[in-house]
Design a protein around this motif. Sequence first.
Motif, PDB file in Angstrom:
ATOM      1  N   VAL A  40       0.847  -1.184   0.000  1.00  0.00           N
ATOM      2  CA  VAL A  40       0.000   0.000   0.000  1.00  0.00           C
ATOM      3  C   VAL A  40       0.887   1.241   0.000  1.00  0.00           C
ATOM      4  O   VAL A  40       1.898   1.301   0.713  1.00  0.00           O
ATOM      5  N   LEU A  41       0.519   2.214  -0.810  1.00  0.00           N
ATOM      6  CA  LEU A  41       1.225   3.497  -0.817  1.00  0.00           C
ATOM      7  C   LEU A  41       0.640   4.346   0.309  1.00  0.00           C
ATOM      8  O   LEU A  41      -0.420   4.958   0.171  1.00  0.00           O
ATOM      9  N   VAL A  42       1.318   4.337   1.430  1.00  0.00           N
ATOM     10  CA  VAL A  42       0.787   4.860   2.684  1.00  0.00           C
ATOM     11  C   VAL A  42       0.340   6.310   2.578  1.00  0.00           C
ATOM     12  O   VAL A  42      -0.738   6.685   3.049  1.00  0.00           O
ATOM     13  N   ASN A  43       1.134   7.150   1.959  1.00  0.00           N
ATOM     14  CA  ASN A  43       0.845   8.583   1.944  1.00  0.00           C
ATOM     15  C   ASN A  43      -0.274   8.959   0.972  1.00  0.00           C
ATOM     16  O   ASN A  43      -0.826  10.061   1.068  1.00  0.00           O
ATOM     17  N   GLN A  46      11.812   1.355   5.224  1.00  0.00           N
ATOM     18  CA  GLN A  46      10.846   2.048   4.377  1.00  0.00           C
ATOM     19  C   GLN A  46       9.416   1.522   4.529  1.00  0.00           C
ATOM     20  O   GLN A  46       8.547   1.871   3.735  1.00  0.00           O
ATOM     21  N   GLY A  47       9.178   0.670   5.515  1.00  0.00           N
ATOM     22  CA  GLY A  47       7.815   0.184   5.628  1.00  0.00           C
ATOM     23  C   GLY A  47       7.621  -0.867   6.701  1.00  0.00           C
ATOM     24  O   GLY A  47       8.573  -1.317   7.350  1.00  0.00           O
ATOM     25  N   LEU A  48       6.356  -1.264   6.878  1.00  0.00           N
ATOM     26  CA  LEU A  48       5.968  -2.362   7.740  1.00  0.00           C
ATOM     27  C   LEU A  48       5.407  -3.483   6.877  1.00  0.00           C
ATOM     28  O   LEU A  48       4.817  -3.226   5.818  1.00  0.00           O
ATOM     29  N   SER A  49       5.580  -4.714   7.346  1.00  0.00           N
ATOM     30  CA  SER A  49       5.077  -5.874   6.619  1.00  0.00           C
ATOM     31  C   SER A  49       4.187  -6.692   7.542  1.00  0.00           C
ATOM     32  O   SER A  49       4.620  -7.120   8.622  1.00  0.00           O
ATOM     33  N   ALA A  50       2.938  -6.882   7.139  1.00  0.00           N
ATOM     34  CA  ALA A  50       1.998  -7.694   7.914  1.00  0.00           C
ATOM     35  C   ALA A  50       2.292  -9.168   7.638  1.00  0.00           C
ATOM     36  O   ALA A  50       1.987  -9.677   6.562  1.00  0.00           O
ATOM     37  N   VAL A  51       2.906  -9.843   8.594  1.00  0.00           N
ATOM     38  CA  VAL A  51       3.284 -11.248   8.420  1.00  0.00           C
ATOM     39  C   VAL A  51       2.068 -12.147   8.563  1.00  0.00           C
ATOM     40  O   VAL A  51       1.784 -12.979   7.704  1.00  0.00           O
ATOM     41  N   TYR A  52       1.330 -11.993   9.660  1.00  0.00           N
ATOM     42  CA  TYR A  52       0.153 -12.828   9.881  1.00  0.00           C
ATOM     43  C   TYR A  52      -0.673 -12.230  11.008  1.00  0.00           C
ATOM     44  O   TYR A  52      -0.117 -11.709  11.983  1.00  0.00           O
ATOM     45  N   THR A  53      -1.984 -12.301  10.875  1.00  0.00           N
ATOM     46  CA  THR A  53      -2.906 -11.810  11.898  1.00  0.00           C
ATOM     47  C   THR A  53      -3.892 -12.904  12.251  1.00  0.00           C
ATOM     48  O   THR A  53      -4.445 -13.563  11.368  1.00  0.00           O
ATOM     49  N   PHE A  54      -4.115 -13.103  13.533  1.00  0.00           N
ATOM     50  CA  PHE A  54      -5.150 -14.038  13.984  1.00  0.00           C
ATOM     51  C   PHE A  54      -5.997 -13.328  15.032  1.00  0.00           C
ATOM     52  O   PHE A  54      -5.520 -12.433  15.742  1.00  0.00           O
ATOM     53  N   PHE A  55      -7.285 -13.713  15.105  1.00  0.00           N
ATOM     54  CA  PHE A  55      -8.205 -12.953  15.945  1.00  0.00           C
ATOM     55  C   PHE A  55      -9.308 -13.848  16.502  1.00  0.00           C
ATOM     56  O   PHE A  55      -9.472 -15.007  16.101  1.00  0.00           O
ATOM     57  N   ASP A  56     -10.073 -13.268  17.423  1.00  0.00           N
ATOM     58  CA  ASP A  56     -11.177 -13.965  18.070  1.00  0.00           C
ATOM     59  C   ASP A  56     -12.349 -14.055  17.095  1.00  0.00           C
ATOM     60  O   ASP A  56     -12.940 -13.024  16.738  1.00  0.00           O
ATOM     61  N   PRO A  57     -12.717 -15.249  16.654  1.00  0.00           N
ATOM     62  CA  PRO A  57     -13.823 -15.381  15.695  1.00  0.00           C
ATOM     63  C   PRO A  57     -15.156 -14.870  16.231  1.00  0.00           C
ATOM     64  O   PRO A  57     -16.049 -14.545  15.443  1.00  0.00           O
ATOM     65  N   ASP A  58     -15.299 -14.771  17.544  1.00  0.00           N
ATOM     66  CA  ASP A  58     -16.560 -14.294  18.120  1.00  0.00           C
ATOM     67  C   ASP A  58     -16.772 -12.802  17.882  1.00  0.00           C
ATOM     68  O   ASP A  58     -17.879 -12.293  18.109  1.00  0.00           O
ATOM     69  N   ALA A 109       0.119   3.337  11.825  1.00  0.00           N
ATOM     70  CA  ALA A 109       1.471   3.255  12.377  1.00  0.00           C
ATOM     71  C   ALA A 109       2.504   3.714  11.358  1.00  0.00           C
ATOM     72  O   ALA A 109       3.468   4.418  11.698  1.00  0.00           O
ATOM     73  N   CYS A 110       2.324   3.314  10.096  1.00  0.00           N
ATOM     74  CA  CYS A 110       3.233   3.757   9.040  1.00  0.00           C
ATOM     75  C   CYS A 110       3.208   5.280   8.913  1.00  0.00           C
ATOM     76  O   CYS A 110       4.263   5.919   8.747  1.00  0.00           O
ATOM     77  N   PRO A 170       6.766   4.904   4.035  1.00  0.00           N
ATOM     78  CA  PRO A 170       5.930   5.060   2.841  1.00  0.00           C
ATOM     79  C   PRO A 170       5.185   3.815   2.380  1.00  0.00           C
ATOM     80  O   PRO A 170       4.283   3.927   1.549  1.00  0.00           O
ATOM     81  N   TYR A 171       5.540   2.621   2.893  1.00  0.00           N
ATOM     82  CA  TYR A 171       4.925   1.403   2.362  1.00  0.00           C
ATOM     83  C   TYR A 171       4.390   0.504   3.481  1.00  0.00           C
ATOM     84  O   TYR A 171       5.005   0.367   4.540  1.00  0.00           O
ATOM     85  N   LEU A 172       3.266  -0.138   3.192  1.00  0.00           N
ATOM     86  CA  LEU A 172       2.716  -1.187   4.043  1.00  0.00           C
ATOM     87  C   LEU A 172       2.552  -2.428   3.179  1.00  0.00           C
ATOM     88  O   LEU A 172       1.750  -2.441   2.239  1.00  0.00           O
TER      89      LEU A 172
END
Length: 232
Positions: free
Chosen positions: A67-70, A160-172, A189-190, A196-198
Amino acid sequence: MTRLFKTSPHNCSYLNDRQAETLFIDPDATITPEMYEVLNLQGFRRSGSHFYRPDCTGCNECQSLRVLVNEYQPARRHRRMLKKADPVVRWQVTPVHYEEAYWQLYERYINERHRNGDMFPPAKEDFYRFLLQRSEFGFLLEARLEDELLLVAAVDQFSQGLSAVYTFFDPDHSDLSPGTLAILQLWRACKELKLPYLYLGYWLSSVPNMRYKADFQPAEIYQDDRWQRLIR
């Protein structure tokens, strides 16, 4: 010079009618944060201590997306999500570490949302290897509803950026769209860190559950050995 290894053809995790092949960096190679950043810019991703990139004969469906953050501005539905979540969700950045609550949340998430995936059935050893190794590359992002753990995102950080490796969450709490919320919070956060990049991992235009990544535009994909604007 770092060696590369390529797997034999195997069933594709995304496209049932395709065979996949994966390019791996030598597991014995010393990967510094600086080298990892170079690999990331060439479309490689990290899974635990392994660095890989799809390299399938006759197929180029998997494309890294950033994603182009700006330039990105939340769409109307994303603004509605934030308006609903902001009064009740508390965010916290924490170093990579193990907590039993993380494992229990991950176990529930895989059991309820990904029973047909490669990570089912969930195993604690696999969880640790996948998300809690190589802690020098990033951090964990937590979200809580009061004291209740809502989601955990493993995130890598580059110059130059953040990388989303993996997300897990409460299904409820799917009504809060936790996966999308995590992306929106990483975008914030970026912005705060002036990055500049996500990076959102691999995107396949033909796979329905991957299409959400292209909602975060303007964006670029890594195609033909260069980053170029995603046109839809």
